[in-house]
Design a protein around this motif. Structure first.
Motif, mmCIF file in Angstrom:
data_model
loop_
_atom_site.group_PDB
_atom_site.id
_atom_site.type_symbol
_atom_site.label_atom_id
_atom_site.label_comp_id
_atom_site.label_asym_id
_atom_site.label_seq_id
_atom_site.Cartn_x
_atom_site.Cartn_y
_atom_site.Cartn_z
ATOM 1 N N ASP A 21 9.645 -4.690 6.238
ATOM 2 C CA ASP A 21 9.037 -4.869 4.916
ATOM 3 C C ASP A 21 7.971 -5.945 5.032
ATOM 4 O O ASP A 21 8.281 -7.129 5.055
ATOM 5 N N ASN A 23 5.503 -6.103 2.841
ATOM 6 C CA ASN A 23 4.887 -6.083 1.515
ATOM 7 C C ASN A 23 4.562 -7.531 1.125
ATOM 8 O O ASN A 23 5.462 -8.318 0.863
ATOM 9 N N ARG A 38 6.706 -12.426 5.441
ATOM 10 C CA ARG A 38 7.393 -11.174 5.808
ATOM 11 C C ARG A 38 6.820 -10.583 7.099
ATOM 12 O O ARG A 38 7.531 -9.898 7.833
ATOM 13 N N HIS A 59 5.780 -0.429 3.648
ATOM 14 C CA HIS A 59 4.975 -0.139 2.459
ATOM 15 C C HIS A 59 4.216 -1.401 2.083
ATOM 16 O O HIS A 59 4.513 -2.489 2.595
ATOM 17 N N ARG A 62 2.512 -1.305 -5.018
ATOM 18 C CA ARG A 62 2.976 -0.134 -5.776
ATOM 19 C C ARG A 62 1.772 0.677 -6.216
ATOM 20 O O ARG A 62 0.727 0.098 -6.574
ATOM 21 N N ARG A 116 3.628 4.212 1.444
ATOM 22 C CA ARG A 116 3.547 4.738 0.068
ATOM 23 C C ARG A 116 2.284 5.554 -0.159
ATOM 24 O O ARG A 116 2.113 6.135 -1.236
ATOM 25 N N PRO A 152 14.204 -6.760 2.232
ATOM 26 C CA PRO A 152 13.663 -6.821 0.855
ATOM 27 C C PRO A 152 13.569 -5.454 0.168
ATOM 28 O O PRO A 152 13.454 -5.380 -1.050
ATOM 29 N N SER A 153 13.613 -4.357 0.948
ATOM 30 C CA SER A 153 13.570 -3.009 0.339
ATOM 31 C C SER A 153 14.913 -2.301 0.451
ATOM 32 O O SER A 153 14.981 -1.079 0.264
ATOM 33 N N HIS A 155 17.243 -1.955 -1.395
ATOM 34 C CA HIS A 155 17.736 -1.296 -2.623
ATOM 35 C C HIS A 155 16.958 -0.018 -2.931
ATOM 36 O O HIS A 155 17.158 0.581 -3.983
ATOM 37 N N ARG A 156 16.065 0.389 -2.054
ATOM 38 C CA ARG A 156 15.260 1.596 -2.286
ATOM 39 C C ARG A 156 15.755 2.745 -1.406
ATOM 40 O O ARG A 156 15.798 2.593 -0.174
ATOM 41 N N LYS A 202 6.820 -12.261 -11.847
ATOM 42 C CA LYS A 202 7.288 -10.875 -12.025
ATOM 43 C C LYS A 202 8.289 -10.790 -13.178
ATOM 44 O O LYS A 202 9.509 -10.782 -12.970
ATOM 45 N N GLY A 372 14.349 -8.536 -5.277
ATOM 46 C CA GLY A 372 15.251 -7.640 -6.009
ATOM 47 C C GLY A 372 16.469 -7.219 -5.202
ATOM 48 O O GLY A 372 17.587 -7.154 -5.733
HETATM 49 C C1 3PG Z 1 9.935 -6.300 -2.778
HETATM 50 O O1 3PG Z 1 8.912 -6.988 -2.667
HETATM 51 O O2 3PG Z 1 10.866 -6.589 -3.564
HETATM 52 C C2 3PG Z 1 10.117 -5.145 -1.815
HETATM 53 O O3 3PG Z 1 9.061 -5.042 -0.917
HETATM 54 C C3 3PG Z 1 10.300 -3.848 -2.569
HETATM 55 O O4 3PG Z 1 9.125 -3.537 -3.265
HETATM 56 P P1 3PG Z 1 9.210 -2.606 -4.573
HETATM 57 O O5 3PG Z 1 9.943 -3.405 -5.607
HETATM 58 O O6 3PG Z 1 7.785 -2.301 -4.932
HETATM 59 O O7 3PG Z 1 9.978 -1.358 -4.179
#
Ligand code: 3PG
Length: 400
Positions: A21, A23, A38, A59, A62, A116, A152-153, A155-156, A202, A372
């Protein structure tokens, strides 16, 4: 059920799909990466896979948002941090990406473009549906093993996270293994009261986090800072002129009713007064005042609560901490957490950077770049990434 790690499988000379991750926070006007902890984390598993062909995938942002950009900056930063060549392909599942994967040699690293950019990666699936997506069907045959290092991802339930792992041997990468071990250790010995300090920008994620943490018993007190605190002040009728999304204010009102006496809001804020920091009580704030940090009264009040906590979880800075004048609240709260007797968990890249800047990192029990996913893990929820690693481990054990 145990998950398998890099130590359990011989990955040398294999082609590895490494889901990390990376991101990162992006500057809206320039589209530049502004914080890259990260990407630093991704280096650990890549270095552990030195004898493999490593296809790195992540990814970024968004769809439709300013942070939804390609991965060429990530490739440059990754290469600099690793001090190794990192090939980057502007493709994810197309012929160009597949050709480059096929032609890799041991010890080489290839970064795919933003996952993505494939529509399928923006939806959640069951494991078997994910394994049946075009992404997984097109790419899986090129890989011998899948390594998931994207805590960090976690939960996806996206194809790159639960799809490849349903088809291939799947291992937890270095960061995932460490996060899970440390968090499990901490949570077994951690004591109540649990105090959660939430800030950052956020707002919708924070509203969800409050509900998840309080309803699961992981938050006895929630101390708000940053933008989310202004939303709650508006919900309490104490900030009449704040220009804020009404649906968020409505959600804040519901949380205040659902959880009375749990959520604390700031007593004062620091604003920019002709280029100087000036503190004002909440009731003195004018329409044009922009709250950039919490003030001394709030810090004193919150410090008292933190000092009587058994466990503290802090996520998101207390103000615009990148500007020295408004870093005070973030620094003071981190200082109190670091010097108190509580078990401490700090989340997010900004706070990670602040802890290193103030030389406090060693006094914290666990620092995570996750947001998250960490909230859900602390709340005891099942995370699709970990569930898919367990399923893959069970599959391998059964076939042995
Ligand atoms: C985050 O930053 O919490 C993760 O990379 C997941 O990203 P997302 O909430 O856009 O799925």
């Amino acid at each position: 059920m145990k998950i398998l790690t890099l130590e359990d499988f011989d990955t040398s000379k294999k082609t590895v799909f490494l889901r990390v991750d990376m991101n990162c926070p992006i500057e809206p006007d320039t589209s530049k990466i502004i914080e890259f902890s990260r990407i630093e984390e991704a280096c650990e598993s890549i270095n552990a896979l030195k004898e493999s062909k490593v296809v790195v995938a992540s990814h970024q942002g968004r769809v439709g948002r300013y942070d939804y950009i390609d991965m060429h900056q990530h490739a440059e930063i990754l290469s600099r941090l690793l001090n190794r060549r990192v090939e980057f392909v502007e493709d994810v599942i197309g012929p160009e990406a597949r050709k480059m994967i096929k032609n890799m040699n041991d010890g080489e690293i290839l970064l795919l473009d933003n996952l993505r950019f494939c529509a399928e990666e923006n939806y959640e699936y069951s494991f078997s549906e994910a394994a049946n997506t075009v992404m997984v069907k097109r790419l899986a045959d090129y890989f011998d093993v899948c390594v998931l290092d994207c805590f960090p991802s976690a939960h996806r339930a996206h194809p790159s996270i639960v799809g490849f792992s349903h088809k291939l041997p799947a291992l937890a990468g270095k960061i995932v293994a460490r996060e899970v071990n440390t968090l499990d250790e901490i949570l077994t010995i951690s004591k109540s009261p649990f105090v959660v300090v939430l800030g950052g920008a956020k707002v919708s994620d924070r509203l969800e986090a409050i509900d998840t943490l309080v309803s699961s018993g992981r938050a006895d007190k929630v101390l708000l800072t940053g933008l989310i605190s202004l939303v709650f002040l508006k919900a309490l009728g104490q900030l009449k002129n704040l220009d804020q999304d009404d649906s968020q204010v409505e959600k804040a009102k519901k949380l205040l009713t659902k959880y009375p006496n749990i959520i604390e809001v700031p007593l004062d804020y620091a604003i920019n007064n002709n280029g100087e920091r000036k503190e004002k009580d909440v009731k003195e704030l004018e329409k044009e005042d922009k709250a950039l940090d919490i003030g001394h009264k709030t810090i004193k009040h919150y410090s008292k609560i933190i000092n009587s906590a058994g466990t503290v979880f802090m996520s998101g800075p207390a103000g615009a901490f990148e500007k020295e004048d408004y870093a005070y609240g973030t620094k003071e709260l981190l200082d109190v957490i670091a010097s108190s007797f509580c078990t401490s968990i700090i989340s997010g890249g900004h706070l990670n950077a602040a802890l290193h800047r103030y030389k406090l990192a060693e006094k914290i029990d666990h620092i995570s770049t996750a947001g998250g996913a960490l909230v859900l893990y602390l709340a005891g929820k099942r995370l699709p990434m970990l569930e898919s690693l367990k399923e893959a481990a069970a599959r391998i054990n059964k076939s042995c």
